[in-house]
Design an enzyme around this catalytic site. Sequence first.
Site, PDB file in Angstrom:
ATOM      1  N   ARG A  77       0.952  -1.196  -0.033  1.00  0.00           N
ATOM      2  CA  ARG A  77      -0.219   0.043   0.092  1.00  0.00           C
ATOM      3  C   ARG A  77       0.792   1.144   0.102  1.00  0.00           C
ATOM      4  NH1 ARG A  77      -5.134  -0.696  -0.146  1.00  0.00           N
ATOM      5  NH2 ARG A  77      -5.972  -2.790   0.853  1.00  0.00           N
ATOM      6  N   GLU A  78       2.073   1.184  -0.326  1.00  0.00           N
ATOM      7  CA  GLU A  78       3.051   2.254  -0.539  1.00  0.00           C
ATOM      8  C   GLU A  78       2.481   3.491  -1.413  1.00  0.00           C
ATOM      9  OE1 GLU A  78       5.910   3.027   0.882  1.00  0.00           O
ATOM     10  OE2 GLU A  78       6.156   4.920  -0.570  1.00  0.00           O
ATOM     11  N   THR A 137     -10.141  -4.600  -8.292  1.00  0.00           N
ATOM     12  CA  THR A 137     -10.349  -4.707  -6.686  1.00  0.00           C
ATOM     13  C   THR A 137     -11.754  -5.307  -6.426  1.00  0.00           C
ATOM     14  OG1 THR A 137     -11.334  -3.354  -4.929  1.00  0.00           O
ATOM     15  CG2 THR A 137     -11.661  -2.143  -6.821  1.00  0.00           C
ATOM     16  N   ASP A 139     -13.833  -4.419  -4.529  1.00  0.00           N
ATOM     17  CA  ASP A 139     -14.518  -3.546  -4.048  1.00  0.00           C
ATOM     18  C   ASP A 139     -15.579  -2.919  -5.136  1.00  0.00           C
ATOM     19  OD1 ASP A 139     -13.634  -4.029  -1.727  1.00  0.00           O
ATOM     20  OD2 ASP A 139     -12.336  -1.775  -1.738  1.00  0.00           O
ATOM     21  N   ARG A 174     -31.752 -18.535  14.779  1.00  0.00           N
ATOM     22  CA  ARG A 174     -31.053 -17.155  15.307  1.00  0.00           C
ATOM     23  C   ARG A 174     -30.910 -16.187  14.181  1.00  0.00           C
ATOM     24  NH1 ARG A 174     -25.421 -20.454  17.142  1.00  0.00           N
ATOM     25  NH2 ARG A 174     -26.193 -20.388  19.245  1.00  0.00           N
ATOM     26  N   GLY A 182     -15.582  -4.156   1.383  1.00  0.00           N
ATOM     27  CA  GLY A 182     -16.074  -2.952   0.287  1.00  0.00           C
ATOM     28  C   GLY A 182     -15.596  -1.811   0.510  1.00  0.00           C
ATOM     29  N   HIS A 183     -14.930  -1.806   1.409  1.00  0.00           N
ATOM     30  CA  HIS A 183     -14.053  -0.345   1.798  1.00  0.00           C
ATOM     31  C   HIS A 183     -15.386   0.447   2.235  1.00  0.00           C
ATOM     32  CE1 HIS A 183     -10.921   2.915   1.503  1.00  0.00           C
ATOM     33  NE2 HIS A 183     -10.638   2.367   2.633  1.00  0.00           N
ATOM     34  N   ARG A 269     -25.915 -13.808  16.058  1.00  0.00           N
ATOM     35  CA  ARG A 269     -24.486 -14.287  15.881  1.00  0.00           C
ATOM     36  C   ARG A 269     -23.827 -13.357  14.733  1.00  0.00           C
ATOM     37  NH1 ARG A 269     -25.179 -16.390  20.465  1.00  0.00           N
ATOM     38  NH2 ARG A 269     -24.546 -18.224  20.885  1.00  0.00           N
ATOM     39  N   ILE A 276     -10.781 -13.936   3.336  1.00  0.00           N
ATOM     40  CA  ILE A 276     -11.235 -15.088   2.443  1.00  0.00           C
ATOM     41  C   ILE A 276     -11.845 -14.410   1.198  1.00  0.00           C
ATOM     42  CG2 ILE A 276     -11.115 -17.007   4.042  1.00  0.00           C
ATOM     43  CD1 ILE A 276     -14.367 -16.705   3.741  1.00  0.00           C
TER      44      ILE A 276
HETATM   45  O1  F6P Z   1      -9.788  -2.715  -1.403  1.00  0.00           O
HETATM   46  C1  F6P Z   1     -10.050  -4.104  -0.983  1.00  0.00           C
HETATM   47  C2  F6P Z   1     -10.076  -4.267   0.761  1.00  0.00           C
HETATM   48  O2  F6P Z   1     -10.056  -5.648   0.631  1.00  0.00           O
HETATM   49  C3  F6P Z   1     -11.376  -3.617   0.922  1.00  0.00           C
HETATM   50  O3  F6P Z   1     -12.679  -4.014   0.772  1.00  0.00           O
HETATM   51  C4  F6P Z   1     -10.843  -3.427   2.355  1.00  0.00           C
HETATM   52  O4  F6P Z   1     -11.545  -2.525   3.313  1.00  0.00           O
HETATM   53  C5  F6P Z   1      -9.224  -3.251   2.296  1.00  0.00           C
HETATM   54  O5  F6P Z   1      -8.970  -3.922   1.179  1.00  0.00           O
HETATM   55  C6  F6P Z   1      -8.540  -3.980   3.496  1.00  0.00           C
HETATM   56  O6  F6P Z   1      -7.272  -3.490   3.328  1.00  0.00           O
HETATM   57  P1  F6P Z   1      -5.854  -4.214   4.014  1.00  0.00           P
HETATM   58  O7  F6P Z   1      -5.443  -5.289   3.011  1.00  0.00           O
HETATM   59  O8  F6P Z   1      -4.799  -3.204   3.643  1.00  0.00           O
HETATM   60  O9  F6P Z   1      -6.308  -4.706   5.459  1.00  0.00           O
END
Ligand code: F6P
Length: 356
Positions: A77-78, A137, A139, A174, A182-183, A269, A276
């Site tokens: 993530r650089e 992505t 997302d 339950r 999905g960010h 729950r 995954i």
């Molecule tokens: O952008 C893909 C994603 O998996 C998102 O859905 C999630 O919020 C994020 O990356 C998690 O990021 P990291 O791998 O930095 O924990």
Amino acid sequence: MGKSAKKIGILTAGGDCPGLNAAIRGVGKTAMIKYGMEVYGFSSGYLGLINNEYQKLGEKSLSGILTLGGTILGTSREKPFKHKEYDDYIQSKPDMILENCSNLGLDALVCIGGNGTMKTAGKLQELGLNVVGIPKTIDNDVWGTDQTFGFDSAVNIATEAIDRMHTTANSHKRIMVVEVMGHHTGWLTLYSGVAGGGDVILLPELEWDPEILKNYLLKRADQGKPYSIVVVAEGVKVPPHGKFKSKKWESAGSALARLIEDLTGLETRETILGYIQRGGTPSPRDRVIATELGAYAAGMAAAGEFGHMAAYKGNNLISVPLEEVAGKTKMVPVDHPLLGHARTIDTCFGDIKKQG
Ligand code: F6P
């Protein structure tokens, strides 16, 4: 339009997803076989560009990777334009990138990634590097393209997980809360929620009310329905309600499960699907999308079409200027037809206004 590229670099940046290797293969093979280019792969996203870590790719190194999850190049993530990180280096990171690319004699760089990656790619283009973007992505939130690869595989994985919730929920009578990635957007939650028969689907794009959620779940219980499945996006905010307050560090799924139990008195729950959703082999559809976008991006480099991202408009491949993409997020529109269709089968989105 720039000069046709003869020597290109490829990198994968940001969170990984299924289909990255299919895209690397699509770019690399097309570049080598169709256009006779030399191809280099940089390690760990923009970090490899800064640290000058690369390998020359041959057709052999791109064989047998189509079905592999993750990325053979590695990722990170650089963000080279984050100023505070310059301190450890004598030169600024963007300068190091420009110097390394020039020393290697690169004509163009293909950056495979999500929103953050496209933003950085656009800035590198402004500094004079020739850049082509490819959107990926799970997302599905990259602006300027209808599809990103990774999304379809993640929908399949999340759907299978939700499918499996039904039997265990039924056995124990339950409520099951399933948190989906999905960010800040709800694409993955909406598609897997509908495909997995979620009774409630909560998205960051739709404002929701705990009272509506409570009444809906109690109504189902009154109707003799033995269980309910609640699918919630990780980006959903769980508001304080009565005595209930979510803890600062708590995930949406866990806070929501506590809130629901509080409100309804029904045993609840939670399951956080987590990484995954990003792992393993790409779906056939993602392999196709990644291959097409990769091949198209190699064509853009050959045509000197730099500062653009390969994208889909409907089923057609197009190129979109990076400056249009950078800094934006493609959210689920509140009038998305799938929302309307799901409402007709009484799926609850917890929202006051009947949008979509
Ligand atoms: O952008 C893909 C994603 O998996 C998102 O859905 C999630 O919020 C994020 O990356 C998690 O990021 P990291 O791998 O930095 O924990």
